[in-house]
Design an enzyme around this catalytic site. Structure first.
Site, PDB file in Angstrom:
ATOM      1  N   HIS A 206     -36.559 -42.176   5.813  1.00  0.00           N
ATOM      2  CA  HIS A 206     -35.843 -41.427   6.842  1.00  0.00           C
ATOM      3  C   HIS A 206     -36.780 -40.949   7.956  1.00  0.00           C
ATOM      4  CE1 HIS A 206     -32.189 -39.403   8.031  1.00  0.00           C
ATOM      5  NE2 HIS A 206     -32.823 -38.259   8.160  1.00  0.00           N
TER       6      HIS A 206
ATOM      7  N   SER B 284     -30.751 -39.156  12.763  1.00  0.00           N
ATOM      8  CA  SER B 284     -30.155 -38.357  11.708  1.00  0.00           C
ATOM      9  C   SER B 284     -29.028 -37.474  12.247  1.00  0.00           C
ATOM     10  CB  SER B 284     -31.273 -37.543  11.039  1.00  0.00           C
ATOM     11  OG  SER B 284     -30.905 -37.212   9.748  1.00  0.00           O
TER      12      SER B 284
HETATM   13  C1  GCU Z   1     -29.638 -33.798   5.855  1.00  0.00           C
HETATM   14  C2  GCU Z   1     -28.172 -34.138   6.010  1.00  0.00           C
HETATM   15  C3  GCU Z   1     -27.979 -35.417   6.797  1.00  0.00           C
HETATM   16  C4  GCU Z   1     -28.734 -35.358   8.090  1.00  0.00           C
HETATM   17  C5  GCU Z   1     -30.175 -35.022   7.828  1.00  0.00           C
HETATM   18  C6  GCU Z   1     -31.003 -34.856   9.099  1.00  0.00           C
HETATM   19  O1  GCU Z   1     -30.227 -34.718   5.009  1.00  0.00           O
HETATM   20  O2  GCU Z   1     -27.612 -34.229   4.735  1.00  0.00           O
HETATM   21  O3  GCU Z   1     -26.614 -35.626   7.073  1.00  0.00           O
HETATM   22  O4  GCU Z   1     -28.621 -36.568   8.764  1.00  0.00           O
HETATM   23  O5  GCU Z   1     -30.270 -33.799   7.117  1.00  0.00           O
HETATM   24  O6  GCU Z   1     -30.480 -34.455  10.125  1.00  0.00           O
HETATM   25  O7  GCU Z   1     -32.203 -35.106   9.023  1.00  0.00           O
END
Ligand code: GCU
Length: 411
Positions: free
Chosen positions: A392, A250
């Site tokens: 995710h 992420s």
């Molecule tokens: C949020 C953000 C993302 C990022 C994520 C994370 O959702 O919008 O861009 O990747 O956090 O770091 O888990």
């Protein structure tokens, strides 16, 4: 007049029934339907800023790659300025446990201290290497959300082979790999508006109290920390510094890509669900976009990036070019089918288009513009891709694919 009063009354009544700060699902007002993606055009990778075709590896390394790196530095992530007062860096192994996890691994805690006339900052990393390895081990350097000062990097007594934070260390050491954890939070704050602490102030010049528009944001600081950890790994006899790959999930997957593009000592990259500002394309408006990113996290990128909000077509770069800057080193892009916020299709397309440069350098890349079937890992080519069912996260089964990618490419 009466009507006006009635309207006012109705409006205030509506205010009473509608909670003012109703929680908002940020996912709802972005494009998550493929048929609604507006048309877009990607800037060509193999044409220089002056319009000259780039046809040889030499042209790539001498002309095009430096142009792109400068654009990513100055417009997207921010460049690291040179400090006005020289930086002193001290590295200390604070603790060594030679019999970690029942004697399967060696665990070291290492402190890297930065100091100059403007202040000091401390990065604490944890280095796990397989015990009894025949020689220095290849490692995954993980840019991480977790805090290496808490209990998460100890063995989990209830789950043999796992750390308390859920990392499957067993899978690494069984395959002869180590793991190095580099936390983001030591040098950048969780409250990302707070740039008076952490590493940034050490780089301010007289009179400065915030990074300039083209200077490093939070992601770039995390990438910088990864390179400082790499400096240490080059001195650790248990680690093969020529076989250090970088990984992150992420936001940390974004940092891993920017670190690998800048620091050619990283031998391979695995970027998991990095999405917007990571592998996903800016100009393809699906899932999180630049506006969402900079309004929710204004300082992850540099402030110059704000200029392209709702104006992505003016960006002279897109993220396929960032992946291309990592060539010829192997890169695996990982997505989650349900992780639509991160745009799995955009992550794939970026990897696919980066292939132009891999091929120019005599490497293998993704063969088709169509994404592979969900659950099928493409690991053998130098640009790999894996979109697995689910959302995710990084699961044990993902780590197994990442380790397999590294095994195949580090031979
Ligand atoms: C949020 C953000 C993302 C990022 C994520 C994370 O959702 O919008 O861009 O990747 O956090 O770091 O888990």
């Amino acid at each position: 007049m009466k009507r006006r009063l009635l309207a006012l009354f109705l409006a205030s009544a509506a205010c009473l029934v509608m909670p003012a700060d109703e929680p908002k699902n940020h996912d709802l007002d972005v494009v998550t339907d493929e048929s609604k993606v507006p048309p877009y055009e990607l800037p060509p990778i193999l044409v220089s800023s002056e319009g000259r075709p780039i046809t040889t590896p030499d042209d790539w390394f001498k002309i095009r790659r430096p142009q792109l790196m400068s654009l990513f530095g100055n417009l997207i992530y921010g460049v690291v300025p040179s400090p006005e007062s020289p930086l002193r860096i001290t590295r200390t192994v604070l603790k060594t446990d030679p019999d970690f996890m029942g004697g399967k691994a060696v665990r070291k805690v290492v402190r890297i201290q930065f100091e100059n006339a403007r202040g000091s900052a401390d990065l604490q990393i944890v280095v796990f290497t397989p015990k009894g390895a025949k020689g220095p081990a290849p490692v995954f350097l993980q840019t991480s959300f977790s805090n290496t000062r808490d209990d998460g990097h100890n063995a989990n007594p209830d789950r043999p082979g796992f750390l308390r934070n859920g990392m499957p260390l067993r899978e690494f050491v069984q395959r002869g790999f180590g793991l190095v954890v580099v936390p983001q939070g030591d040098l950048t704050r969780h409250n990302e508006i707070e740039f008076q602490k952490g590493i940034h102030p050490l780089f301010y010049h007289t009179g400065q109290s915030f990074p300039k528009a083209n200077e490093w944001g939070v992601i770039a600081a995390t990438s910088w920390a990864a390179s400082r950890a790499m400096d240490y790994l080059e001195t650790d006899p248990d680690v093969d510094a020529k076989r250090v790959g970088i990984t992150g999930h992420s936001k940390m997957g974004k940092a891993a890509l920017w670190a690998a593009a800048q620091d050619q000592r990283f031998a391979f990259v695995v970027s998991a669900q990095s999405g917007c500002g990571g592998a996903a394309l800016w100009k393809r408006n699906y899932g999180e976009n630049l506006e969402k990113m900079v309004t929710r996290f204004p300082y992850w990128l540099c402030r110059n990036a704000w200029k392209f909000v709702r104006n992505e077509e003016d960006l002279p770069v897109d993220q396929h070019m960032l992946l291309a800057c990592i060539a010829p080193r192997p890169i695996l892009i990982h997505s989650g089918e349900e992780d639509r916020w991160a745009d799995p299709r955009g992550e794939y397309l970026s990897a696919y288009h980066a292939g132009e440069v891999y091929r120019l350098l005599g490497r293998t890349a993704l063969a088709t513009e169509a994404s592979p079937a969900v659950g099928t890992a493409v690991l053998k080519s130098d640009v790999g891709y894996y979109n697995r069912p689910g959302g995710h996260s990084v699961e044990v089964s993902d780590w197994i694919q990442f380790l397999e990618f590294a095994r195949l490419h580090l031979k």
